[in-house]
Design a protein around this motif. Structure first.
Motif, PDB file in Angstrom:
ATOM      1  N   LEU A 286      -1.380  13.500  42.391  1.00 29.46           N
ATOM      2  CA  LEU A 286      -0.337  13.899  41.426  1.00 29.46           C
ATOM      3  C   LEU A 286      -1.060  14.931  40.167  1.00 29.46           C
ATOM      4  N   LYS A 287      -2.039  14.561  39.942  1.00 30.75           N
ATOM      5  CA  LYS A 287      -2.278  15.742  38.719  1.00 30.75           C
ATOM      6  C   LYS A 287      -1.735  17.164  39.903  1.00 30.75           C
ATOM      7  N   THR A 288      -1.346  17.525  41.389  1.00 30.17           N
ATOM      8  CA  THR A 288      -1.609  19.128  41.508  1.00 30.17           C
ATOM      9  C   THR A 288      -0.396  19.232  41.593  1.00 30.17           C
ATOM     10  N   ARG A 289       0.584  17.983  41.927  1.00 33.04           N
ATOM     11  CA  ARG A 289       1.906  18.020  41.845  1.00 33.04           C
ATOM     12  C   ARG A 289       2.449  18.232  40.332  1.00 33.04           C
TER      13      ARG A 289
ATOM     14  N   TYR B  98       9.503  11.941  42.412  1.00 32.60           N
ATOM     15  CA  TYR B  98      10.249  10.713  42.086  1.00 32.60           C
ATOM     16  C   TYR B  98      10.046  10.244  43.336  1.00 32.60           C
ATOM     17  N   ARG B  99      10.169  10.812  44.200  1.00 30.79           N
ATOM     18  CA  ARG B  99       9.083  10.301  45.680  1.00 30.79           C
ATOM     19  C   ARG B  99       8.204  10.359  45.987  1.00 30.79           C
ATOM     20  N   ALA B 100       7.437  10.919  45.490  1.00 29.50           N
ATOM     21  CA  ALA B 100       5.762  10.893  45.291  1.00 29.50           C
ATOM     22  C   ALA B 100       5.668   9.770  44.380  1.00 29.50           C
ATOM     23  N   VAL B 101       6.891   9.534  43.483  1.00 28.15           N
ATOM     24  CA  VAL B 101       5.480   8.181  42.554  1.00 28.15           C
ATOM     25  C   VAL B 101       6.255   6.992  42.892  1.00 28.15           C
TER      26      VAL B 101
ATOM     27  N   PRO C 274       5.532   5.155  46.416  1.00 32.65           N
ATOM     28  CA  PRO C 274       4.181   3.618  46.155  1.00 32.65           C
ATOM     29  C   PRO C 274       4.573   3.185  46.007  1.00 32.65           C
ATOM     30  N   ILE C 275       4.824   3.536  44.636  1.00 33.73           N
ATOM     31  CA  ILE C 275       5.077   2.255  43.780  1.00 33.73           C
ATOM     32  C   ILE C 275       6.116   1.070  44.163  1.00 33.73           C
ATOM     33  N   GLY C 276       7.292   1.815  44.535  1.00 33.11           N
ATOM     34  CA  GLY C 276       7.842   0.223  44.900  1.00 33.11           C
ATOM     35  C   GLY C 276       6.970  -0.528  45.822  1.00 33.11           C
ATOM     36  N   LYS C 277       6.363  -0.249  46.873  1.00 31.13           N
ATOM     37  CA  LYS C 277       5.695  -1.035  47.670  1.00 31.13           C
ATOM     38  C   LYS C 277       4.517  -1.809  47.563  1.00 31.13           C
ATOM     39  N   MET C 278       4.071  -1.411  46.241  1.00 33.86           N
ATOM     40  CA  MET C 278       3.023  -1.982  44.714  1.00 33.86           C
ATOM     41  C   MET C 278       3.872  -3.182  44.378  1.00 33.86           C
ATOM     42  N   GLN C 279       4.822  -2.307  43.823  1.00 30.13           N
ATOM     43  CA  GLN C 279       5.750  -3.592  43.321  1.00 30.13           C
ATOM     44  C   GLN C 279       5.498  -4.643  44.912  1.00 30.13           C
ATOM     45  N   THR C 280       6.297  -4.567  45.145  1.00 30.27           N
ATOM     46  CA  THR C 280       6.579  -5.761  46.202  1.00 30.27           C
ATOM     47  C   THR C 280       5.239  -6.120  47.310  1.00 30.27           C
ATOM     48  N   ALA C 281       3.937  -5.333  46.841  1.00 31.27           N
ATOM     49  CA  ALA C 281       3.200  -6.193  46.859  1.00 31.27           C
ATOM     50  C   ALA C 281       2.474  -7.223  45.898  1.00 31.27           C
ATOM     51  N   ALA C 282       3.379  -7.104  45.070  1.00 33.63           N
ATOM     52  CA  ALA C 282       2.372  -7.693  43.633  1.00 33.63           C
ATOM     53  C   ALA C 282       3.165  -8.746  43.589  1.00 33.63           C
ATOM     54  N   GLN C 283       4.604  -8.295  43.961  1.00 33.45           N
ATOM     55  CA  GLN C 283       5.565  -9.753  43.608  1.00 33.45           C
ATOM     56  C   GLN C 283       4.819 -11.006  45.412  1.00 33.45           C
ATOM     57  N   ASN C 284       4.549 -10.349  46.313  1.00 35.53           N
ATOM     58  CA  ASN C 284       3.610 -11.118  47.698  1.00 35.53           C
ATOM     59  C   ASN C 284       2.660 -11.990  46.774  1.00 35.53           C
ATOM     60  N   ILE C 285       1.500 -11.220  45.889  1.00 33.56           N
ATOM     61  CA  ILE C 285       0.913 -11.704  46.097  1.00 33.56           C
ATOM     62  C   ILE C 285       1.115 -12.591  44.371  1.00 33.56           C
TER      63      ILE C 285
ATOM     64  N   ASP D  20      -4.371  10.513  47.433  1.00 35.65           N
ATOM     65  CA  ASP D  20      -3.309  10.406  45.382  1.00 35.65           C
ATOM     66  C   ASP D  20      -4.073   9.525  44.894  1.00 35.65           C
ATOM     67  N   GLU D  21      -3.989   9.515  43.479  1.00 42.38           N
ATOM     68  CA  GLU D  21      -4.146   9.100  42.441  1.00 42.38           C
ATOM     69  C   GLU D  21      -3.435   7.555  43.170  1.00 42.38           C
ATOM     70  N   LEU D  22      -2.152   7.536  43.070  1.00 43.27           N
ATOM     71  CA  LEU D  22      -1.089   6.068  43.934  1.00 43.27           C
ATOM     72  C   LEU D  22      -1.865   6.348  45.302  1.00 43.27           C
ATOM     73  N   GLY D  23      -2.278   6.435  46.235  1.00 46.67           N
ATOM     74  CA  GLY D  23      -2.760   6.572  47.184  1.00 46.67           C
ATOM     75  C   GLY D  23      -4.546   5.455  47.095  1.00 46.67           C
ATOM     76  N   LYS D  24      -5.330   6.043  46.087  1.00 46.83           N
ATOM     77  CA  LYS D  24      -6.033   5.060  45.853  1.00 46.83           C
ATOM     78  C   LYS D  24      -6.051   3.962  45.012  1.00 46.83           C
ATOM     79  N   LEU D  25      -4.544   3.826  44.610  1.00 48.84           N
ATOM     80  CA  LEU D  25      -4.438   2.432  43.392  1.00 48.84           C
ATOM     81  C   LEU D  25      -3.845   2.070  44.957  1.00 48.84           C
ATOM     82  N   CYS D  26      -3.353   2.716  45.440  1.00 49.80           N
ATOM     83  CA  CYS D  26      -3.046   1.488  46.543  1.00 49.80           C
ATOM     84  C   CYS D  26      -4.373   0.979  47.577  1.00 49.80           C
ATOM     85  N   GLN D  27      -4.765   1.554  48.376  1.00 52.18           N
ATOM     86  CA  GLN D  27      -5.611   1.164  48.360  1.00 52.18           C
ATOM     87  C   GLN D  27      -6.945   0.025  47.769  1.00 52.18           C
TER      88      GLN D  27
END
Length: 497
Positions: free
Chosen positions: A3-6, A203-206, A209-220, A235-242
């Motif tokens: 994300l920093k590079t973007r 926006y697409r790059a961010v 992953p945020i949408g997937k994480m929101q879904t994951a958080a809702q499931n949790i 990237d940063e969001l990928g590491k956050l997903c991990q």
């Protein structure tokens, strides 16, 4: 891409691309407007630099009429002919200019009736002014706002005459104004398009992953942990997903462990309840026998009382196991490690076991193969608990008329190895890997009759591992089982003199 590079790319892109595109657009618009100006005003050789100076453009626009006016002034009769002057003035109207003629200080012809003409007349230069009698002319400020080119001549009667081409600077030429507006609008459009493209890219790059994480958080949140969150990029969001995926995995493991713990706890309570029920029933029955006078002789009373005592002892053992289990589960087993002689310690253990097993009509063999100077680091009380738990486990499942237990102590390098061998029923190969698990019972029906909470060997494993050792077993069905565990030797570190 990180994300920093973007963001860095977006920063430079939003600077470089608009500048390049604006430069290209300015060049194209200039070329177009130059063509329009040259066509409309009959001039040639106009350059982009001319558009940066409106005065220069105006001077070029009236350059040809200026030379025509000079030729007219050579024929003074034309300068006094109103028709000729009107025709010339009409040519100037197309060039956003008009004609003024002065004779001996008096304006004799005015080609425009605008209110600013008066201000222009008041600022007109005098006869013979060299600054205005050139192709470039001079600028009249104030209310006049005009570019004036002057042609001096003399009438036939000898009076001084001056003709002026006045260009209205307040309106400039329309093409220059259009050019500036087109440039401004073009730059705004370029900035908007560039920003929109970069915003969509980021926006697409961010948001993906945020949408997937929101879904994951809702499931949790809803307790659904049976999914996998795969990072799309490193990237940063990928590491956050991990990290979120690792958290989900740990939560799932924790939930499964809790379910297993709850199941084991229920099983423990069930086992303890079942195992306590038998001695309690026995105690109650023998106590009622004494109360009801069934035990009517001293011998019977003594036998009843001893049975009650033995069953109470069994209950106390079960309660102690439950307490120990609680301490193991919370890692609160108290340890008091000491350096002890392996020979002396296991000789004492063998003496205690021989007496205990003899009382139960079980044979005992002791074999010590370590040197007298070998010492171990251990908590004597807890190691004795290990040995007694293993022996008691062997006794529970002893199915031979003449039971036999052997204790061997061996030196195996950095460790002392202890072996406890019995000639009991043995353990099936499928059960052998699980015998040290908490609450594991190889034969539920047999355990029901023999008692036990199912945590004895798990306690043994925990204690041995806390000593830095390990424990394992070998067994053959109908032949017997051998338990092995090792304890670390104490080795003195030589001190350099």
């Amino acid at each position: 891409m990180k994300l920093k590079t973007r963001l860095v790319i977006a920063f430079f892109t939003i600077i470089i691309i608009p500048v390049l595109m604006a430069a290209m657009m300015v060049s194209m618009v200039c070329r177009y407007q130059i063509g329009v100006v040259e066509k409309n005003y009959g001039i040639t050789g106009t350059t982009i630099s001319d558009f940066t100076n409106s005065m220069q453009v105006l001077a070029r626009v009236t350059e040809k009429p200026y030379h025509e006016l000079k030729k007219m002034s050579e024929h003074t009769f034309e300068m006094e002919d109103a028709t000729e002057l009107d025709q010339f003035n009409k040519k100037l109207e197309n060039k956003n200019a008009y004609l003024l003629v002065r004779k001996d200080g008096t304006i004799v012809y005015t080609g425009n009736d605008d209110d600013r003409v008066k201000a222009v007349i008041e600022q007109l230069p005098g006869y013979g002014d060299t600054d205005t009698t050139s192709e470039n002319g001079i600028y009249l400020g104030g209310d006049a706002e005009a570019l004036v080119k002057q042609v001096d001549f003399r009438y036939d009667d000898g009076k001084e005459g001056s003709a002026f081409i006045v260009s209205d600077v307040s309106n400039v030429i329309p093409e220059v104004g259009h050019f500036l507006w087109e440039i401004l609008i073009g730059i705004v459009v370029i900035l908007i398009l560039t920003s929109a493209a970069l915003i969509i890219w980021i926006y697409r790059a961010v948001m993906g992953p945020i949408g997937k994480m929101q879904t994951a958080a809702q499931n949790i949140k809803e307790g659904n942990l049976d999914f996998e969150l795969k990072p799309e990029a490193d990237d940063e969001l990928g590491k956050l997903c991990q990290s979120l995926e690792e958290m989900r995995g740990r939560l799932k493991d924790s939930a499964e462990e809790k379910l297993k713990y709850d199941k084991e706890s229920k099983e423990l309570i069930s086992n303890i309840s079942h195992d306590l029920k038998t001695p309690v029933t026995t105690i109650k029955g023998y106590a009622e026998g004494i109360i009801d006078g069934v035990a009517d002789t001293p011998e019977k009373i003594d036998r009843y009382v001893r049975t009650i005592y033995n069953k109470a002892t069994e209950m106390n053992t079960l309660i102690n196991e439950l307490t120990l289990y609680s301490k193991i589960d919370t890692n609160k087993i108290p340890y008091n490690f000491n350096i002890v002689s392996a020979n002396e310690y296991f000789n004492d253990c063998a003496d205690d076991l021989s007496v205990e097993l003899a009382a139960q009509n079980v044979g005992f063999g002791y074999f010590n193969y370590v040197e007298k100077n070998v010492r171990i680091i251990a908590d004597p009380e807890q190691v004795k608990r290990v040995i007694h738990n293993i022996v008691n486990n062997s006794l529970k499942y002893m199915d031979k008329p003449k039971g036999m237990i052997n204790l061997r102590v061996k030196d195996v390098g950095d460790f002392v190895q202890i072996e406890l061998e019995d000639n009991g029923k043995g353990i099936a190969a499928k059960d052998l890997p699980n015998i040290f698990d908490r609450f594991y019972r190889t034969d539920a029906s047999r355990n029901s009759s023999t008692g036990g909470s199912g945590i004895g060997l798990s306690v043994v494993k925990k204690i041995v591992e806390e000593h830095g050792g390990k424990i394992w077993a070998t067994s053959r069905e109908e032949t017997g089982t051998t338990m092995y565990f090792v304890l670390r030797k104490y080795q003195e570190v030589p001190v350099n003199e």
